[in-house]
Design a protein around this motif. Structure first.
Motif, PDB file in Angstrom:
ATOM      1  N   GLY A 128      76.363  10.691 -40.734  1.00 52.02           N
ATOM      2  CA  GLY A 128      75.384   9.608 -40.636  1.00 52.02           C
ATOM      3  C   GLY A 128      75.794   8.409 -41.477  1.00 52.02           C
ATOM      4  O   GLY A 128      75.638   7.261 -41.064  1.00 52.02           O
ATOM      5  N   GLY A 129      76.320   8.674 -42.656  1.00 56.38           N
ATOM      6  CA  GLY A 129      76.778   7.603 -43.523  1.00 56.38           C
ATOM      7  C   GLY A 129      77.970   6.862 -42.947  1.00 56.38           C
ATOM      8  O   GLY A 129      78.057   5.627 -43.027  1.00 56.38           O
ATOM      9  N   LEU A 130      78.906   7.599 -42.343  1.00 55.73           N
ATOM     10  CA  LEU A 130      80.050   6.940 -41.704  1.00 55.73           C
ATOM     11  C   LEU A 130      79.590   6.057 -40.554  1.00 55.73           C
ATOM     12  O   LEU A 130      80.091   4.944 -40.381  1.00 55.73           O
ATOM     13  CB  LEU A 130      81.048   7.979 -41.185  1.00 55.73           C
ATOM     14  CG  LEU A 130      81.920   8.658 -42.221  1.00 55.73           C
ATOM     15  CD1 LEU A 130      82.751   9.756 -41.569  1.00 55.73           C
ATOM     16  CD2 LEU A 130      82.813   7.654 -42.925  1.00 55.73           C
ATOM     17  N   LEU A 131      78.653   6.559 -39.772  1.00 55.97           N
ATOM     18  CA  LEU A 131      78.102   5.777 -38.666  1.00 55.97           C
ATOM     19  C   LEU A 131      77.515   4.465 -39.183  1.00 55.97           C
ATOM     20  O   LEU A 131      77.804   3.384 -38.658  1.00 55.97           O
ATOM     21  CB  LEU A 131      77.040   6.605 -37.933  1.00 55.97           C
ATOM     22  CG  LEU A 131      76.181   5.882 -36.902  1.00 55.97           C
ATOM     23  CD1 LEU A 131      77.020   5.345 -35.763  1.00 55.97           C
ATOM     24  CD2 LEU A 131      75.092   6.839 -36.398  1.00 55.97           C
ATOM     25  N   LYS A 132      76.690   4.558 -40.202  1.00 51.11           N
ATOM     26  CA  LYS A 132      76.079   3.354 -40.775  1.00 51.11           C
ATOM     27  C   LYS A 132      77.156   2.400 -41.285  1.00 51.11           C
ATOM     28  O   LYS A 132      77.092   1.187 -41.049  1.00 51.11           O
ATOM     29  CB  LYS A 132      75.139   3.753 -41.913  1.00 51.11           C
ATOM     30  CG  LYS A 132      74.457   2.583 -42.589  1.00 51.11           C
ATOM     31  CD  LYS A 132      73.510   3.080 -43.670  1.00 51.11           C
ATOM     32  CE  LYS A 132      72.859   1.944 -44.424  1.00 51.11           C
ATOM     33  NZ  LYS A 132      71.875   2.440 -45.389  1.00 51.11           N
ATOM     34  N   HIS A 133      78.155   2.938 -41.974  1.00 53.10           N
ATOM     35  CA  HIS A 133      79.210   2.110 -42.550  1.00 53.10           C
ATOM     36  C   HIS A 133      79.980   1.344 -41.479  1.00 53.10           C
ATOM     37  O   HIS A 133      80.171   0.128 -41.596  1.00 53.10           O
ATOM     38  CB  HIS A 133      80.164   2.981 -43.369  1.00 53.10           C
ATOM     39  CG  HIS A 133      81.355   2.242 -43.869  1.00 53.10           C
ATOM     40  ND1 HIS A 133      81.284   1.293 -44.863  1.00 53.10           N
ATOM     41  CD2 HIS A 133      82.655   2.295 -43.490  1.00 53.10           C
ATOM     42  CE1 HIS A 133      82.486   0.800 -45.087  1.00 53.10           C
ATOM     43  NE2 HIS A 133      83.340   1.391 -44.262  1.00 53.10           N
ATOM     44  N   VAL A 134      80.432   2.036 -40.439  1.00 58.71           N
ATOM     45  CA  VAL A 134      81.242   1.339 -39.440  1.00 58.71           C
ATOM     46  C   VAL A 134      80.434   0.289 -38.688  1.00 58.71           C
ATOM     47  O   VAL A 134      80.963  -0.774 -38.341  1.00 58.71           O
ATOM     48  CB  VAL A 134      81.968   2.298 -38.472  1.00 58.71           C
ATOM     49  CG1 VAL A 134      83.007   3.123 -39.202  1.00 58.71           C
ATOM     50  CG2 VAL A 134      81.008   3.183 -37.711  1.00 58.71           C
ATOM     51  N   ALA A 135      79.156   0.546 -38.464  1.00 56.14           N
ATOM     52  CA  ALA A 135      78.313  -0.463 -37.809  1.00 56.14           C
ATOM     53  C   ALA A 135      78.154  -1.690 -38.706  1.00 56.14           C
ATOM     54  O   ALA A 135      78.272  -2.832 -38.239  1.00 56.14           O
ATOM     55  CB  ALA A 135      76.948   0.136 -37.458  1.00 56.14           C
ATOM     56  N   GLU A 136      77.897  -1.463 -39.989  1.00 57.63           N
ATOM     57  CA  GLU A 136      77.756  -2.581 -40.928  1.00 57.63           C
ATOM     58  C   GLU A 136      79.044  -3.373 -41.060  1.00 57.63           C
ATOM     59  O   GLU A 136      79.027  -4.603 -41.086  1.00 57.63           O
ATOM     60  CB  GLU A 136      77.363  -2.079 -42.321  1.00 57.63           C
ATOM     61  CG  GLU A 136      75.903  -1.921 -42.532  1.00 57.63           C
ATOM     62  CD  GLU A 136      75.550  -1.685 -43.997  1.00 57.63           C
ATOM     63  OE1 GLU A 136      76.300  -2.114 -44.910  1.00 57.63           O
ATOM     64  OE2 GLU A 136      74.504  -1.061 -44.233  1.00 57.63           O
ATOM     65  N   VAL A 137      80.154  -2.673 -41.155  1.00 57.71           N
ATOM     66  CA  VAL A 137      81.442  -3.348 -41.319  1.00 57.71           C
ATOM     67  C   VAL A 137      81.755  -4.195 -40.097  1.00 57.71           C
ATOM     68  O   VAL A 137      82.147  -5.355 -40.213  1.00 57.71           O
ATOM     69  CB  VAL A 137      82.564  -2.329 -41.609  1.00 57.71           C
ATOM     70  CG1 VAL A 137      83.939  -2.947 -41.446  1.00 57.71           C
ATOM     71  CG2 VAL A 137      82.402  -1.756 -43.012  1.00 57.71           C
ATOM     72  N   GLU A 138      81.577  -3.628 -38.922  1.00 53.28           N
ATOM     73  CA  GLU A 138      81.855  -4.387 -37.698  1.00 53.28           C
ATOM     74  C   GLU A 138      80.962  -5.621 -37.615  1.00 53.28           C
ATOM     75  O   GLU A 138      81.443  -6.724 -37.342  1.00 53.28           O
ATOM     76  CB  GLU A 138      81.677  -3.506 -36.460  1.00 53.28           C
ATOM     77  CG  GLU A 138      82.047  -4.206 -35.175  1.00 53.28           C
ATOM     78  CD  GLU A 138      82.072  -3.291 -33.969  1.00 53.28           C
ATOM     79  OE1 GLU A 138      81.886  -3.813 -32.847  1.00 53.28           O
ATOM     80  OE2 GLU A 138      82.273  -2.067 -34.118  1.00 53.28           O
ATOM     81  N   GLN A 139      79.674  -5.444 -37.872  1.00 50.95           N
ATOM     82  CA  GLN A 139      78.761  -6.592 -37.822  1.00 50.95           C
ATOM     83  C   GLN A 139      79.174  -7.649 -38.843  1.00 50.95           C
ATOM     84  O   GLN A 139      79.193  -8.835 -38.550  1.00 50.95           O
ATOM     85  CB  GLN A 139      77.321  -6.135 -38.085  1.00 50.95           C
ATOM     86  CG  GLN A 139      76.270  -7.203 -37.877  1.00 50.95           C
ATOM     87  CD  GLN A 139      76.185  -8.232 -39.000  1.00 50.95           C
ATOM     88  OE1 GLN A 139      76.397  -7.921 -40.172  1.00 50.95           O
ATOM     89  NE2 GLN A 139      75.862  -9.465 -38.642  1.00 50.95           N
ATOM     90  N   GLY A 140      79.522  -7.201 -40.034  1.00 49.43           N
ATOM     91  CA  GLY A 140      79.890  -8.134 -41.093  1.00 49.43           C
ATOM     92  C   GLY A 140      81.126  -8.945 -40.772  1.00 49.43           C
ATOM     93  O   GLY A 140      81.172 -10.163 -41.013  1.00 49.43           O
ATOM     94  N   TRP A 141      82.144  -8.294 -40.213  1.00 54.70           N
ATOM     95  CA  TRP A 141      83.365  -9.031 -39.884  1.00 54.70           C
ATOM     96  C   TRP A 141      83.147 -10.013 -38.744  1.00 54.70           C
ATOM     97  O   TRP A 141      83.652 -11.141 -38.776  1.00 54.70           O
ATOM     98  CB  TRP A 141      84.515  -8.072 -39.582  1.00 54.70           C
ATOM     99  CG  TRP A 141      85.190  -7.628 -40.829  1.00 54.70           C
ATOM    100  CD1 TRP A 141      85.128  -6.404 -41.424  1.00 54.70           C
ATOM    101  CD2 TRP A 141      86.008  -8.433 -41.684  1.00 54.70           C
ATOM    102  NE1 TRP A 141      85.853  -6.395 -42.587  1.00 54.70           N
ATOM    103  CE2 TRP A 141      86.413  -7.637 -42.770  1.00 54.70           C
ATOM    104  CE3 TRP A 141      86.449  -9.753 -41.646  1.00 54.70           C
ATOM    105  CZ2 TRP A 141      87.230  -8.105 -43.798  1.00 54.70           C
ATOM    106  CZ3 TRP A 141      87.258 -10.232 -42.664  1.00 54.70           C
ATOM    107  CH2 TRP A 141      87.643  -9.413 -43.719  1.00 54.70           C
ATOM    108  N   VAL A 142      82.398  -9.630 -37.740  1.00 57.75           N
ATOM    109  CA  VAL A 142      82.131 -10.561 -36.635  1.00 57.75           C
ATOM    110  C   VAL A 142      81.292 -11.729 -37.146  1.00 57.75           C
ATOM    111  O   VAL A 142      81.549 -12.886 -36.784  1.00 57.75           O
ATOM    112  CB  VAL A 142      81.479  -9.839 -35.438  1.00 57.75           C
ATOM    113  CG1 VAL A 142      81.010 -10.837 -34.381  1.00 57.75           C
ATOM    114  CG2 VAL A 142      82.471  -8.843 -34.832  1.00 57.75           C
ATOM    115  N   ALA A 143      80.339 -11.464 -38.018  1.00 56.11           N
ATOM    116  CA  ALA A 143      79.552 -12.561 -38.610  1.00 56.11           C
ATOM    117  C   ALA A 143      80.470 -13.510 -39.378  1.00 56.11           C
ATOM    118  O   ALA A 143      80.353 -14.738 -39.246  1.00 56.11           O
ATOM    119  CB  ALA A 143      78.467 -11.998 -39.528  1.00 56.11           C
ATOM    120  N   ARG A 144      81.371 -12.968 -40.181  1.00 52.72           N
ATOM    121  CA  ARG A 144      82.308 -13.822 -40.928  1.00 52.72           C
ATOM    122  C   ARG A 144      83.145 -14.668 -39.983  1.00 52.72           C
ATOM    123  O   ARG A 144      83.412 -15.836 -40.247  1.00 52.72           O
ATOM    124  CB  ARG A 144      83.221 -12.979 -41.810  1.00 52.72           C
ATOM    125  CG  ARG A 144      82.544 -12.413 -43.020  1.00 52.72           C
ATOM    126  CD  ARG A 144      83.536 -11.583 -43.853  1.00 52.72           C
ATOM    127  NE  ARG A 144      82.817 -10.830 -44.857  1.00 52.72           N
ATOM    128  CZ  ARG A 144      82.444  -9.570 -44.727  1.00 52.72           C
ATOM    129  NH1 ARG A 144      82.718  -8.890 -43.627  1.00 52.72           N
ATOM    130  NH2 ARG A 144      81.798  -8.965 -45.694  1.00 52.72           N
TER     131      ARG A 144
END
Length: 179
Positions: A52-68
């Motif tokens: 569950g933590g890995l799932l949350k992490h990869v979603a956050e990371v992907e969103q963060g990089w696209v936002a940047r």
């Protein structure tokens, strides 16, 4: 587990990059198949990683990089004080809610990459100490980074899942195909 990614249409570099990102997302999604919330939150090794933590992490990371890349702030700001929170599901978060969120993030990634004028377009790296000062990266770099980041954690997910119930990536692919 790596599954086959169909060859891109001639000259469709964006399609190829997006297909490889999606392939790696599938590895993490498959690792969660058939688990209870308790299993998805558990840490079956000395590591603090859970599925569950890995799932949350990869979603956050992907969103963060696209936002940047869009030169917008990430939806959630992470720094040394709260970085650990991106690897744990909060009490009000579920696997289903994180999968739904990641699906939205993935759709936004695809839309953004497909609509960009060029994969050579670049954006500034954040002013974090681990990045070069005034560094810039291309959208191609972004796609490759998302492949690397997601693949790395898909491998972690395989190990965690096998530690939980003995199911291997091969069994999970068969389970996914069955139903």
């Amino acid at each position: 587990m790596v599954t086959h990614v169909a060859a891109e249409m001639q000259g469709d570099e964006r399609g190829a990059l997006l297909a490889f990102i999606e392939e790696q997302r599938g590895g993490i999604r498959r690792a969660l198949l058939g688990l209870t919330e308790e299993q998805a939150r558990s840490c079956p090794s000395v590591s603090e990683l859970s599925l569950g933590g890995l799932l949350k992490h990869v979603a956050e990371v992907e969103q963060g990089w696209v936002a940047r890349a869009k030169q917008e702030p990430p939806a959630i700001h992470r720094d040394e004080s709260n970085w650990h929170e991106c690897f744990r599901l909060a009490d009000d978060e579920t696997v289903a809610s994180q999968l739904a969120y990641w699906e939205q993030v993935a759709a936004e990634t695809e839309k953004f990459i497909r609509s960009a004028p060029s994969l050579d377009d670049s954006f500034p790296l954040p002013p974090d100490p681990w990045f070069p000062p005034e560094g810039r990266v291309s959208l191609r770099w972004l796609c490759l980074h998302l492949i690397r980041e997601t693949a790395r954690h898909a491998g972690h997910a395989d190990i965690i899942r096998e530690s939980l119930d003995g199911k291997t990536a091969f069994e999970l692919v068969a389970l996914e195909q069955a139903g």
